[in-house]
Motif scaffolding. Structure first.
Motif, mmCIF file in Angstrom:
data_model
loop_
_atom_site.group_PDB
_atom_site.id
_atom_site.type_symbol
_atom_site.label_atom_id
_atom_site.label_comp_id
_atom_site.label_asym_id
_atom_site.label_seq_id
_atom_site.Cartn_x
_atom_site.Cartn_y
_atom_site.Cartn_z
ATOM 1 N N LEU A 137 -5.535 40.088 -86.686
ATOM 2 C CA LEU A 137 -5.731 41.521 -86.842
ATOM 3 C C LEU A 137 -7.195 41.899 -86.596
ATOM 4 C CD1 LEU A 137 -3.424 41.937 -89.946
ATOM 5 C CD2 LEU A 137 -2.982 42.746 -87.630
ATOM 6 N N PRO A 138 -7.443 43.135 -86.155
ATOM 7 C CA PRO A 138 -8.795 43.523 -85.731
ATOM 8 C C PRO A 138 -9.715 43.899 -86.885
ATOM 9 C CG PRO A 138 -7.300 45.368 -85.423
ATOM 10 C CD PRO A 138 -6.451 44.205 -85.889
ATOM 11 N N VAL A 139 -10.001 42.940 -87.750
ATOM 12 C CA VAL A 139 -10.884 43.175 -88.888
ATOM 13 C C VAL A 139 -12.289 42.709 -88.520
ATOM 14 C CG1 VAL A 139 -10.286 40.931 -89.904
ATOM 15 C CG2 VAL A 139 -11.223 42.725 -91.355
ATOM 16 N N PRO A 140 -13.330 43.485 -88.833
ATOM 17 C CA PRO A 140 -14.690 43.034 -88.517
ATOM 18 C C PRO A 140 -15.002 41.728 -89.242
ATOM 19 C CG PRO A 140 -14.670 45.374 -89.077
ATOM 20 C CD PRO A 140 -13.313 44.838 -89.429
ATOM 21 N N PRO A 141 -15.634 40.767 -88.589
ATOM 22 C CA PRO A 141 -16.047 39.535 -89.267
ATOM 23 C C PRO A 141 -17.096 39.866 -90.319
ATOM 24 C CG PRO A 141 -17.068 39.668 -87.120
ATOM 25 C CD PRO A 141 -16.087 40.809 -87.187
ATOM 26 N N ALA A 142 -17.305 38.955 -91.249
ATOM 27 C CA ALA A 142 -18.192 39.298 -92.365
ATOM 28 C C ALA A 142 -19.036 38.126 -92.816
ATOM 29 C CB ALA A 142 -17.360 39.814 -93.543
ATOM 30 N N GLY A 143 -20.215 38.476 -93.335
ATOM 31 C CA GLY A 143 -21.022 37.553 -94.101
ATOM 32 C C GLY A 143 -20.891 37.886 -95.575
ATOM 33 N N LEU A 144 -21.429 37.033 -96.417
ATOM 34 C CA LEU A 144 -21.335 37.226 -97.864
ATOM 35 C C LEU A 144 -22.690 36.896 -98.488
ATOM 36 C CD1 LEU A 144 -19.210 37.863 -100.141
ATOM 37 C CD2 LEU A 144 -18.992 35.381 -100.421
ATOM 38 N N ALA A 145 -23.187 37.818 -99.320
ATOM 39 C CA ALA A 145 -24.492 37.610 -99.957
ATOM 40 C C ALA A 145 -24.385 37.835 -101.455
ATOM 41 C CB ALA A 145 -25.540 38.549 -99.367
ATOM 42 N N ARG A 146 -25.214 37.103 -102.192
ATOM 43 C CA ARG A 146 -25.257 37.248 -103.652
ATOM 44 C C ARG A 146 -26.714 37.324 -104.095
ATOM 45 N NH1 ARG A 146 -22.369 32.578 -106.319
ATOM 46 N NH2 ARG A 146 -20.558 33.786 -105.610
ATOM 47 N N ASN A 147 -27.073 38.480 -104.627
ATOM 48 C CA ASN A 147 -28.400 38.671 -105.212
ATOM 49 C C ASN A 147 -29.525 38.231 -104.283
ATOM 50 O OD1 ASN A 147 -30.199 39.441 -107.201
ATOM 51 N ND2 ASN A 147 -30.072 37.512 -108.317
ATOM 52 N N GLY A 148 -29.438 38.686 -103.030
ATOM 53 C CA GLY A 148 -30.518 38.424 -102.085
ATOM 54 C C GLY A 148 -30.441 37.110 -101.349
ATOM 55 N N LYS A 149 -29.338 36.359 -101.498
ATOM 56 C CA LYS A 149 -29.197 35.079 -100.802
ATOM 57 C C LYS A 149 -27.873 35.051 -100.048
ATOM 58 C CE LYS A 149 -31.944 32.421 -104.139
ATOM 59 N NZ LYS A 149 -31.960 31.255 -105.078
#
Length: 351
Positions: A137-149
């Motif tokens: 499905l055409p979902v934008p890929p993603a990164g994941l960050a936690r509290n500045g990292k």
């Protein structure tokens, strides 16, 4: 012996119960109120309870709204053969509504909506995005960050990125600067979100287009994507912020109405101007129903570009039933007000 009347049990987590628990867990009152506002549909649907009871009675049902904290004891006193459980509010982190369909399954009750595994999946935007991508499905890929990292670095994007909470329950960006033009700013937003709410952030390439809401309620048995309501949601803003959300729903929304400051976004059928995009959205919904197991009641949020490119943003298994857009959908698709649409849906499952 008189046969017990079949019953629709609507389980919901109230804003105040959530607020009190969050404050007890150490959140400030201001932040707890903002977080609990995601449960505004519990507040907004309460005035419909009498109409729901009447609509159910006309169809041979009884109706019982049940607050989440009482759900286990209430279900323990019901017979699985005569009760149907409809979960109004979801949540796995800040909210706990995802426990309701699990309790129903444990007790052997019929349910309205997706199974409990999807209640957990849709509330974790990073994990759900990975699953949606695996389904093609055409979902934008993603990164994941936690509290500045970075936990997962996002892909490159010439248009910048969009930063949103991972588990807080919505697609909103919290603040007006949630569209970020550099990854340093995205990390700063992750610090702000973590400080305010204790959540991770999803960082996706920014996608252009108009916001679209696709709504579904399977009033008629066997209803498919032909019953999907697909509409542009035009508010005049590129995306919804926390402030925008507070102004539309719950107690804050009622105050805005009383002050004359309430303005609903405009709903326009996508098929009227972009029939190709409408068809693509229905194909996406069909894939979600077949490949993921969405059923009975759900919504999908998307972005649609002028050239009919469609971006899938997220799906919800507990759409805001008392919200203006879902009420409009019930009227346009089923020619029913919300209470009658819900009661009719329940009746077709119980009889």
């Amino acid at each position: 012996m008189t046969r017990e009347r079949p019953k629709l049990i609507l389980v919901h987590e109230p804003e105040k119960a959530c607020f009190d628990r969050l404050v007890g867990d150490g959140h400030t009152r201001e932040r707890a109120a903002e977080i609990a506002s995601y449960l505004a549909q519990s507040t907004d649907i309460a005035p419909d309870f009498d109409a729901l009871a009447d609509a159910c009675l006309k169809r041979g049902l009884s109706f019982a709204p049940v607050e989440l904290d009482a759900a286990a004891s209430v279900l323990a006193g019901e017979h699985p053969g005569t009760a149907l459980v409809w979960t109004l509010t979801d949540g796995i982190a800040y909210f706990r509504g995802g426990a309701a369909p699990a309790l129903a399954r444990l007790g052997g009750f019929k349910t309205i909506g997706a199974d409990d595994s999807l209640f957990a999946l849709c509330q974790d935007k990073f994990r759900s995005g990975a699953v949606l991508g695996a389904l093609g499905l055409p979902v934008p890929p993603a990164g994941l960050a936690r509290n500045g990292k970075w936990l997962v670095e996002p892909p490159a994007s010439a248009a910048g990125w969009f930063v949103k909470p991972n588990r807080l329950g919505a697609k909103i960006g919290i603040w007006p600067d949630s569209r970020s033009l550099d990854l340093g700013h995205a990390l700063e937003l992750s610090r702000r979100v973590f400080l305010a709410y204790g959540d991770d952030v999803v960082v996706q390439p920014y996608v252009a287009g108009r916001n679209v809401r696709a709504s579904f309620l399977g009033v008629a048995p066997g209803a498919g994507v032909e019953a999907l309501g697909v509409a542009f949601v035009d508010s005049g803003a590129d995306f919804q912020t926390m402030a925008d959300s507070l102004a539309l729903y719950g107690e804050t929304g009622e105050a805005a109405k009383a002050a004359g400051n309430y303005a609903e976004p405009e709903l326009v059928a996508v098929s009227e101007s972009q029939p190709v995009a409408d068809a693509r959205i229905r194909a996406i919904a069909a894939r979600l129903m077949e490949g993921l197991g969405l059923r009975d009641v759900f919504s999908i949020d998307l972005r649609v570009e002028a050239d009919d490119t469609v971006h899938l943003i997220e799906f919800e298994v507990c759409p805001g039933l008392p919200c203006f857009d879902f009420r409009a959908y019930c009227r346009s698709q089923w020619d029913l007000e919300l209470a009658d649409a819900m009661a009719e849906t329940a009746a077709t499952r119980l009889f």
